[in-house]
Design a protein around this motif. Structure first.
Motif, PDB file in Angstrom:
ATOM      1  N   THR A   5      -3.370  -4.169   3.711  1.00 21.84           N
ATOM      2  CA  THR A   5      -3.615  -3.858   2.309  1.00 21.84           C
ATOM      3  C   THR A   5      -3.965  -2.469   1.885  1.00 21.84           C
ATOM      4  N   PHE A   6      -3.810  -1.826   0.842  1.00 19.87           N
ATOM      5  CA  PHE A   6      -4.088  -0.547   0.576  1.00 19.87           C
ATOM      6  C   PHE A   6      -5.344  -0.252   0.269  1.00 19.87           C
ATOM      7  N   LEU A   7      -6.014  -0.013  -0.876  1.00 20.30           N
ATOM      8  CA  LEU A   7      -7.299   0.198  -1.064  1.00 20.30           C
ATOM      9  C   LEU A   7      -8.008  -0.998  -1.835  1.00 20.30           C
ATOM     10  N   TYR A  83       5.145  19.972   5.655  1.00 19.78           N
ATOM     11  CA  TYR A  83       4.454  18.680   5.519  1.00 19.78           C
ATOM     12  C   TYR A  83       2.983  18.775   5.016  1.00 19.78           C
ATOM     13  N   PHE A  84       2.671  17.785   4.210  1.00 20.21           N
ATOM     14  CA  PHE A  84       1.337  17.531   3.961  1.00 20.21           C
ATOM     15  C   PHE A  84       0.785  15.983   4.662  1.00 20.21           C
ATOM     16  N   SER A  85      -0.233  15.887   5.390  1.00 18.73           N
ATOM     17  CA  SER A  85      -0.497  14.718   5.849  1.00 18.73           C
ATOM     18  C   SER A  85      -2.074  14.758   5.724  1.00 18.73           C
ATOM     19  N   ASN A 116       0.620   9.703   8.964  1.00 12.46           N
ATOM     20  CA  ASN A 116       1.777   9.067   8.879  1.00 12.46           C
ATOM     21  C   ASN A 116       2.911  10.166   8.725  1.00 12.46           C
ATOM     22  N   ASN A 117       2.683  11.177   7.646  1.00 15.09           N
ATOM     23  CA  ASN A 117       3.727  12.117   7.570  1.00 15.09           C
ATOM     24  C   ASN A 117       3.565  13.195   8.711  1.00 15.09           C
ATOM     25  N   GLU A 118       2.562  13.279   9.399  1.00 14.64           N
ATOM     26  CA  GLU A 118       2.614  14.306  10.636  1.00 14.64           C
ATOM     27  C   GLU A 118       3.344  13.453  11.766  1.00 14.64           C
ATOM     28  N   GLN A 151     -11.628  11.590  -6.094  1.00 16.52           N
ATOM     29  CA  GLN A 151     -11.223  12.970  -6.217  1.00 16.52           C
ATOM     30  C   GLN A 151      -9.808  13.537  -6.404  1.00 16.52           C
ATOM     31  N   ALA A 152      -8.874  12.283  -5.567  1.00 16.49           N
ATOM     32  CA  ALA A 152      -7.369  12.831  -5.612  1.00 16.49           C
ATOM     33  C   ALA A 152      -6.929  12.441  -7.434  1.00 16.49           C
ATOM     34  N   GLN A 153      -7.592  11.662  -7.743  1.00 13.72           N
ATOM     35  CA  GLN A 153      -7.519  10.970  -9.356  1.00 13.72           C
ATOM     36  C   GLN A 153      -7.769  12.249 -10.469  1.00 13.72           C
ATOM     37  N   PRO A 182       2.575  12.177   1.532  1.00  6.44           N
ATOM     38  CA  PRO A 182       2.208  10.910   1.086  1.00  6.44           C
ATOM     39  C   PRO A 182       2.356  10.868  -0.512  1.00  6.44           C
ATOM     40  N   ILE A 183       2.609   9.790  -1.086  1.00  5.65           N
ATOM     41  CA  ILE A 183       2.248   9.484  -2.305  1.00  5.65           C
ATOM     42  C   ILE A 183       0.719   9.306  -2.613  1.00  5.65           C
ATOM     43  N   TRP A 184       0.490   9.953  -3.885  1.00  5.99           N
ATOM     44  CA  TRP A 184      -0.845   9.881  -3.982  1.00  5.99           C
ATOM     45  C   TRP A 184      -0.952   9.528  -5.433  1.00  5.99           C
ATOM     46  N   GLY A 214       3.467   1.467  -1.414  1.00  4.13           N
ATOM     47  CA  GLY A 214       4.134   0.351  -2.069  1.00  4.13           C
ATOM     48  C   GLY A 214       4.879   1.012  -3.429  1.00  4.13           C
ATOM     49  N   SER A 215       4.551   2.348  -3.395  1.00  2.40           N
ATOM     50  CA  SER A 215       5.142   2.839  -4.635  1.00  2.40           C
ATOM     51  C   SER A 215       6.367   3.683  -4.350  1.00  2.40           C
ATOM     52  N   GLY A 216       6.906   3.521  -3.374  1.00  2.00           N
ATOM     53  CA  GLY A 216       8.284   4.200  -3.056  1.00  2.00           C
ATOM     54  C   GLY A 216       8.174   5.466  -3.275  1.00  2.00           C
ATOM     55  N   SER A 241       7.307   2.908   3.752  1.00  2.00           N
ATOM     56  CA  SER A 241       6.180   2.155   3.759  1.00  2.00           C
ATOM     57  C   SER A 241       5.322   2.519   4.779  1.00  2.00           C
ATOM     58  N   ARG A 242       4.083   2.741   4.462  1.00  2.93           N
ATOM     59  CA  ARG A 242       3.020   3.134   5.627  1.00  2.93           C
ATOM     60  C   ARG A 242       2.761   1.811   6.677  1.00  2.93           C
ATOM     61  N   ASP A 243       3.259   0.742   6.158  1.00  4.06           N
ATOM     62  CA  ASP A 243       3.189  -0.422   7.247  1.00  4.06           C
ATOM     63  C   ASP A 243       4.344  -0.292   8.174  1.00  4.06           C
TER      64      ASP A 243
HETATM   65  C1  LIG Z   1      -5.682   9.670  -2.511  1.00  5.54           C
HETATM   66  C2  LIG Z   1      -4.766   8.570  -2.182  1.00  5.54           C
HETATM   67  C3  LIG Z   1      -3.923   7.929  -3.294  1.00  5.54           C
HETATM   68  C4  LIG Z   1      -2.839   7.180  -2.821  1.00  5.54           C
HETATM   69  N1  LIG Z   1      -2.196   6.750  -3.795  1.00  5.54           N
HETATM   70  C5  LIG Z   1      -1.036   5.740  -3.465  1.00  5.54           C
HETATM   71  C6  LIG Z   1      -0.209   5.353  -4.521  1.00  5.54           C
HETATM   72  O1  LIG Z   1      -0.463   5.720  -5.800  1.00  5.54           O
HETATM   73  N2  LIG Z   1       1.004   4.611  -4.041  1.00  5.54           N
HETATM   74  C7  LIG Z   1       1.003   4.291  -2.794  1.00  5.54           C
HETATM   75  O2  LIG Z   1       2.119   3.644  -2.542  1.00  5.54           O
HETATM   76  N3  LIG Z   1       0.460   4.712  -1.802  1.00  5.54           N
HETATM   77  C8  LIG Z   1      -0.611   5.484  -2.193  1.00  5.54           C
HETATM   78  N4  LIG Z   1      -1.668   5.867  -1.249  1.00  5.54           N
HETATM   79  C9  LIG Z   1      -1.210   5.693   0.260  1.00  5.54           C
HETATM   80  C10 LIG Z   1      -0.840   6.857   0.766  1.00  5.54           C
HETATM   81  O3  LIG Z   1       0.435   7.154   0.322  1.00  5.54           O
HETATM   82  C11 LIG Z   1      -0.060   6.149   2.357  1.00  5.54           C
HETATM   83  O4  LIG Z   1      -1.545   5.729   3.292  1.00  5.54           O
HETATM   84  C12 LIG Z   1       0.658   7.337   3.175  1.00  5.54           C
HETATM   85  O5  LIG Z   1       1.398   6.720   4.142  1.00  5.54           O
HETATM   86  C13 LIG Z   1      -0.604   8.372   3.697  1.00  5.54           C
HETATM   87  O6  LIG Z   1       0.257   9.272   4.428  1.00  5.54           O
HETATM   88  P1  LIG Z   1      -0.567  10.515   5.374  1.00  5.54           P
HETATM   89  O7  LIG Z   1      -1.274   9.745   6.506  1.00  5.54           O
HETATM   90  O8  LIG Z   1       0.644  11.344   6.033  1.00  5.54           O
HETATM   91  O9  LIG Z   1      -1.486  11.114   4.544  1.00  5.54           O
HETATM   92  C14 LIG Z   1      -2.686   6.689  -1.717  1.00  5.54           C
HETATM   93  C15 LIG Z   1      -3.559   7.484  -0.540  1.00  5.54           C
HETATM   94  C16 LIG Z   1      -4.567   8.368  -0.889  1.00  5.54           C
HETATM   95  C17 LIG Z   1      -5.406   8.652   0.409  1.00  5.54           C
END
Ligand SMILES: Cc1cc2nc3c(=O)[nH]c(=O)nc-3n(C[C@H](O)[C@H](O)[C@H](O)COP(=O)(O)O)c2cc1C
Length: 261
Positions: A5-7, A83-85, A116-118, A151-153, A182-184, A214-216, A241-243
């Motif tokens: 699961t995510f957060l 890319y950003f990761s 993941n994006n790296e 902080q991202a928010q 990544p999607i933030w 999960g957000s596509g 998906s990160r999964d």
């Molecule tokens: C600050 C933050 C906000 C995120 N917000 C979302 C989101 O709104 N929707 C979603 O699907 N994933 C969200 N994620 C999950 C990331 O998109 C996901 O873990 C991604 O694979 C990370 O890639 P990276 O390792 O290349 O940074 C968020 C992650 C972080 C750290």
């Protein structure tokens, strides 16, 4: 690799084949999207603290900074992967024993932890012979998960444009640019806006790749096309998906080859 699961503050609930992300608390954000479909426009954001970097939570934490790999390589001819990761790992993370949050954002390859994006950027560069440019910011982020997403928010709500840590390479030498992120918060990470607004990508062929929880793609293709109005942003993009990132190599290779590389 199993990614769960995510957060703790965010819940992704699968309903009739659609993933929904919601933030507990103030209801500042909610987003739903099918796995690869375009995301509906996110709800309006509430303005919050404009400068999270000055908060104690945002104090510089060098070990939170992903490994620097911003020097373009020289292997490619006319392709760049930018890319950003931001894997939620630290210098002390054990590749053999990642926490759930670390595992959510990272892939271990031959004992090396990659975001993941790296991970995806490296595969695309390998397949295309591209140069790579890792988008990094001078800004420090909290090492703890809750601090990072807070902080991202704040940055997103403030329309922040963090400084790039590295000079964007001369883009005139490239015809094609793969852009990964990544999607933030169902958005582009703020540093992506900094990059996209500063990079001269006029006339380029752009392909996007991104991972999410999960957000596509959360409507980011349309947003990027809007920012890069003089570039051609393909509809054929790689959204995962990160999964599934750790098991996506063959799909990614097939996608790249399908583009003609
Ligand atoms: C600050 C933050 C906000 C995120 N917000 C979302 C989101 O709104 N929707 C979603 O699907 N994933 C969200 N994620 C999950 C990331 O998109 C996901 O873990 C991604 O694979 C990370 O890639 P990276 O390792 O290349 O940074 C968020 C992650 C972080 C750290």
């Amino acid at each position: 690799m199993s990614k769960k699961t995510f957060l703790s503050r965010r819940r992704f609930v699968k309903t009739t084949g659609v993933f929904c992300a919601s933030l507990a608390g103030a209801g500042a954000l909610s987003a739903c999207a099918s796995e690869a479909a375009v995301e509906p426009a996110p709800e309006p954001k509430t303005q919050t603290d404009p400068e999270p970097a000055s908060s104690p939570e945002a104090a510089p934490e060098p070990e939170a900074t992903p490994e620097t790999d911003s020097e373009p390589t020289t292997a490619g001819e006319s392709v760049l992967v930018a890319y950003f990761s931001y894997p939620e790992t630290t210098a002390s993370s054990d590749p053999n024993n990642l926490t759930e949050e670390e595992e959510n954002s990272a892939v271990v390859v031959d004992g090396q932890i990659k975001g993941n994006n790296e991970f995806m950027a490296d595969i695309i560069a390998r397949e295309t012979g591209a140069d790579t440019f890792r988008i990094l910011t001078t800004r420090s982020y909290p090492t703890d998960h809750e601090g990072l997403i807070a902080q991202a928010q704040d940055e997103i709500n403030a329309g922040d444009r963090p400084d790039l840590a590295e000079t964007i390479p001369d883009l005139s030498q490239y015809d094609t640019v793969f852009i990964g992120y990544p999607i933030w918060w169902a958005e582009l990470p703020p540093i992506m806006h900094s990059f996209l607004e500063q990079a001269d990508l006029a006339g380029k062929q752009i392909y996007l790749f991104n991972s999410h929880g999960g957000s596509g793609n959360a409507g980011t293709k349309e947003e990027i096309q809007s920012i890069l109005s003089d570039a051609t942003v393909s509809d054929d993009n790689f959204v995962v998906s990160r999964d599934s990132v750790a098991n996506s190599e063959q799909d990614l290779v097939d996608w790249v080859h399908g583009l003609g590389f």
